[in-house]
Scaffold this motif. Sequence first.
Motif, mmCIF file in Angstrom:
data_model
loop_
_atom_site.group_PDB
_atom_site.id
_atom_site.type_symbol
_atom_site.label_atom_id
_atom_site.label_comp_id
_atom_site.label_asym_id
_atom_site.label_seq_id
_atom_site.Cartn_x
_atom_site.Cartn_y
_atom_site.Cartn_z
ATOM 1 N N VAL A 11 0.869 -1.186 0.000
ATOM 2 C CA VAL A 11 0.000 0.000 0.000
ATOM 3 C C VAL A 11 0.904 1.234 0.000
ATOM 4 O O VAL A 11 1.202 1.812 1.044
ATOM 5 C CB VAL A 11 -0.940 0.000 1.221
ATOM 6 N N THR A 12 1.340 1.606 -1.168
ATOM 7 C CA THR A 12 2.245 2.750 -1.299
ATOM 8 C C THR A 12 1.443 4.018 -1.581
ATOM 9 O O THR A 12 0.345 3.978 -2.138
ATOM 10 C CB THR A 12 3.250 2.504 -2.435
ATOM 11 N N ARG A 13 2.013 5.146 -1.200
ATOM 12 C CA ARG A 13 1.284 6.415 -1.295
ATOM 13 C C ARG A 13 0.823 6.686 -2.730
ATOM 14 O O ARG A 13 1.601 6.586 -3.682
ATOM 15 C CB ARG A 13 2.171 7.570 -0.821
ATOM 16 N N GLY A 14 -0.447 7.001 -2.869
ATOM 17 C CA GLY A 14 -1.015 7.347 -4.164
ATOM 18 C C GLY A 14 -1.491 6.175 -4.985
ATOM 19 O O GLY A 14 -2.131 6.368 -6.024
ATOM 20 N N SER A 15 -1.228 4.946 -4.533
ATOM 21 C CA SER A 15 -1.673 3.775 -5.288
ATOM 22 C C SER A 15 -3.173 3.582 -5.095
ATOM 23 O O SER A 15 -3.798 4.190 -4.229
ATOM 24 C CB SER A 15 -0.920 2.532 -4.811
ATOM 25 N N ALA A 16 -3.756 2.695 -5.920
ATOM 26 C CA ALA A 16 -5.185 2.420 -5.804
ATOM 27 C C ALA A 16 -5.519 1.848 -4.430
ATOM 28 O O ALA A 16 -6.525 2.206 -3.816
ATOM 29 C CB ALA A 16 -5.620 1.450 -6.908
ATOM 30 N N LEU A 17 -4.648 0.954 -3.927
ATOM 31 C CA LEU A 17 -4.877 0.387 -2.607
ATOM 32 C C LEU A 17 -4.813 1.461 -1.533
ATOM 33 O O LEU A 17 -5.568 1.447 -0.560
ATOM 34 C CB LEU A 17 -3.845 -0.706 -2.311
ATOM 35 N N ASP A 18 -3.910 2.400 -1.709
ATOM 36 C CA ASP A 18 -3.780 3.491 -0.737
ATOM 37 C C ASP A 18 -5.035 4.353 -0.727
ATOM 38 O O ASP A 18 -5.545 4.728 0.343
ATOM 39 C CB ASP A 18 -2.556 4.339 -1.076
ATOM 40 N N GLU A 19 -5.542 4.674 -1.895
ATOM 41 C CA GLU A 19 -6.749 5.501 -1.967
ATOM 42 C C GLU A 19 -7.935 4.797 -1.309
ATOM 43 O O GLU A 19 -8.748 5.423 -0.611
ATOM 44 C CB GLU A 19 -7.075 5.809 -3.435
ATOM 45 N N GLN A 20 -8.012 3.488 -1.509
ATOM 46 C CA GLN A 20 -9.124 2.740 -0.924
ATOM 47 C C GLN A 20 -8.984 2.641 0.592
ATOM 48 O O GLN A 20 -9.963 2.791 1.335
ATOM 49 C CB GLN A 20 -9.192 1.349 -1.554
ATOM 50 N N ALA A 21 -7.771 2.401 1.077
ATOM 51 C CA ALA A 21 -7.555 2.334 2.519
ATOM 52 C C ALA A 21 -7.798 3.691 3.165
ATOM 53 O O ALA A 21 -8.369 3.782 4.257
ATOM 54 C CB ALA A 21 -6.131 1.856 2.805
ATOM 55 N N ARG A 22 -7.377 4.741 2.469
ATOM 56 C CA ARG A 22 -7.574 6.094 3.016
ATOM 57 C C ARG A 22 -9.054 6.443 3.085
ATOM 58 O O ARG A 22 -9.480 7.192 3.972
ATOM 59 C CB ARG A 22 -6.812 7.105 2.169
ATOM 60 N N ALA A 23 -9.845 5.917 2.189
ATOM 61 C CA ALA A 23 -11.286 6.181 2.226
ATOM 62 C C ALA A 23 -11.928 5.569 3.474
ATOM 63 O O ALA A 23 -12.903 6.103 4.001
ATOM 64 C CB ALA A 23 -11.949 5.621 0.971
ATOM 65 N N ARG A 24 -11.355 4.478 3.970
ATOM 66 C CA ARG A 24 -11.936 3.816 5.149
ATOM 67 C C ARG A 24 -11.267 4.275 6.443
ATOM 68 O O ARG A 24 -11.898 4.343 7.483
ATOM 69 C CB ARG A 24 -11.827 2.303 5.016
ATOM 70 N N MET A 25 -9.998 4.527 6.405
ATOM 71 C CA MET A 25 -9.207 5.044 7.522
ATOM 72 C C MET A 25 -8.986 4.034 8.651
ATOM 73 O O MET A 25 -8.010 4.129 9.379
ATOM 74 C CB MET A 25 -9.834 6.311 8.119
ATOM 75 N N SER A 26 -9.889 3.094 8.809
ATOM 76 C CA SER A 26 -9.762 2.145 9.914
ATOM 77 C C SER A 26 -10.723 0.988 9.692
ATOM 78 O O SER A 26 -11.719 1.123 8.986
ATOM 79 C CB SER A 26 -10.081 2.838 11.237
ATOM 80 N N THR A 27 -10.416 -0.141 10.302
ATOM 81 C CA THR A 27 -11.389 -1.220 10.371
ATOM 82 C C THR A 27 -12.557 -0.765 11.235
ATOM 83 O O THR A 27 -12.369 -0.099 12.252
ATOM 84 C CB THR A 27 -10.742 -2.479 10.981
ATOM 85 N N VAL A 28 -13.763 -1.080 10.807
ATOM 86 C CA VAL A 28 -14.969 -0.749 11.569
ATOM 87 C C VAL A 28 -15.352 -1.984 12.388
ATOM 88 O O VAL A 28 -15.561 -3.058 11.830
ATOM 89 C CB VAL A 28 -16.133 -0.349 10.644
ATOM 90 N N TYR A 29 -15.440 -1.807 13.695
ATOM 91 C CA TYR A 29 -15.766 -2.923 14.578
ATOM 92 C C TYR A 29 -17.194 -2.808 15.086
ATOM 93 O O TYR A 29 -17.696 -1.713 15.334
ATOM 94 C CB TYR A 29 -14.805 -2.960 15.767
ATOM 95 N N MET A 30 -17.826 -3.948 15.251
ATOM 96 C CA MET A 30 -19.150 -4.033 15.872
ATOM 97 C C MET A 30 -19.276 -5.445 16.436
ATOM 98 O O MET A 30 -18.586 -6.368 15.963
ATOM 99 C CB MET A 30 -20.251 -3.736 14.854
ATOM 100 N N PRO A 31 -20.081 -5.661 17.450
ATOM 101 C CA PRO A 31 -20.186 -7.006 18.026
ATOM 102 C C PRO A 31 -20.515 -8.067 16.985
ATOM 103 O O PRO A 31 -21.476 -7.956 16.241
ATOM 104 C CB PRO A 31 -21.328 -6.848 19.044
#
Length: 625
Positions: free
Chosen positions: A281-301
């Motif tokens: 996940v390098t800066r500016g890559s497609a994977l980076d853009e997608q990870a940046r859109a989420r910023m974090s794993t979303v947790y719920m029970p």
Amino acid sequence: MHVLYEDAGKLKAETIFSEADTSLQVESASGKRSKIKRNAVLFTFEQPAPDTLLPAAETLAATLDAGFLWECAPQQEFEAAALAEEYFGHAPDAVEKTATILALSAAPAYFHRRGKGAFRPAPPDILQAALAAIEKKRRQAELQAEWTEALLAGTLPDALKPVAATFLDRPDKNTLEWKAFDAAVQQSGISPERLLLSLGVWPHPLAMMRDRFLSAHFPRGTQWPPVDVQDWGADLPQVEVEAYSLDDASTIEIDDALSVSIPAPGTVRVGIHIAVPALAVTRGSALDEQARARMSTVYMPGDKIPMLPRELIAAFSLDEGQWRPALSLYVTGRVADGEILEAETRLERIRVAANLRHGRIDEVTEAALADPAAPLPHAHWLRPLWQLAQALCAVRDRTRGKPENNDRIEYGFEIEGPPDDPDSIVRLVPRQRNAPLDRLVAEYMILANTQWGALLARHGVPGIYRSQQMGRTRMSTQALPHESIAVPQYIWSTSPLRRYVDLVNQGQILAAAEHGVSARLAAPFKPKDADLYALIGAFDSQYTLWGEFQSSMERYWCIRWLQQQGLKEVRAHVLRENLVRLACAPFVTRINGLPEYERGHEVRLDILGYDEIGLDIECRLREAG
């Protein structure tokens, strides 16, 4: 003598008190006098009395047909008085003239105003278009009223079904559908959420909560595009270490593992091994853009929405028995005083011996860790790690001036059944936050985040730091102290599979470890990079949203747990004023009329009801503890 005149678009009839060349002084029936301009006057009259003129004219105007007036009117501009004479067949009196003016003014589709008492009939084509628009509006009003009536009767009209789920968060308030729903809310006196649930838009509050969150933040779904999995880090040196990870049973992203050795008596060498998704996940890559859109794993029970694609997690997770790239920090510390004698960062490949899980080795106690003769699973790994961890914790306690207060019981949520089914069985799994294994792992994560923060600062490479000063915690690019943790600087870098900030920091650490003094030029983010500042703000905002959703879902499942347990009475401890925390569940609520007690005072409560929509329970004080 009396006068009919216009004032701010309204007709008024009053008695003339005095006259001048350009103005009149008039007196109302109440005796109030006003000055009006002569060009505002429509006409003067002697009969009837001013206070009876307008009521009589309004009654007469209601009998005048606008269509017939339009047919009688000339096709050019005309005076209302002239049309009145034509319509009534005689010189109109004051009431008839006023009624004609009112009727013409009330029919803008038929007549266009052209000044004081003057009008022009609308051309036939324009009139037909206006009448069509009026008819359309009338039919729409009838349809809206019909929909509102159906909603109030408990039926969701077919026309509203495709859009009803949008009414809570993203309504189009210009549509008939929304206006009908809003009218039903106002007339019913219940909340929009309760009305929609009663109409079957969602089968239950849990579905509503999940759907609202997903449609707002994941409108295109939670799935990732296919990922081209590569053997990232295949050329890295393979290092044989005996490393273990320690996580919850539900964890799929194994971010970290620990290894240990004894280089000399009284010292411990610990390897802190972190998964390295920054290689892919390098800066500016497609994977980076997608990870940046989420910023974090979303947790719920019982469920989660990973920050990264599952294929990528599988490629980098430190799963047991698999050679995986790792960013490793090797530190040598003295057990007697916790001093770090040596620290080294390497990028390498390791193979974790086993992924240990909480619940299987939770029998580990401080006494067993301290007693070399006591039976202990993985004793050769745990005991030296524990010895240095205690020394490191003692150093921080001395810096802080007091021990860290983190002995509260925390709860995990286990859902037996689908996590989107409210009838699934929920279990609350208590765990002492200050348990030895948690303290051990936490101490080495703090050490890694402190050491790598210092590495970035030493080489002038910007990073995203977390600091706490004067009780205020914030994120910035400054290497500032964190007072509650009692370290000179602190970054998030040990959960790169789950948090975007850690992923960004990992890319910076890789550059610092490889390039040293020239890392400022090689790092993905250079000093004073405006995008790094923007990233901090975006992460803070989104991470807060994810946390609020997780808290809401946990409150929901706590309420379900209380119902499933059939509890009618619970113990709680006072936090402040009328706020209490239940002793049996991670749930905080307010008790109206609660007497003033000290913080921590135990009370007993009767549970009177549950509100799965408002995420609260209704309680009353039974007795003080």
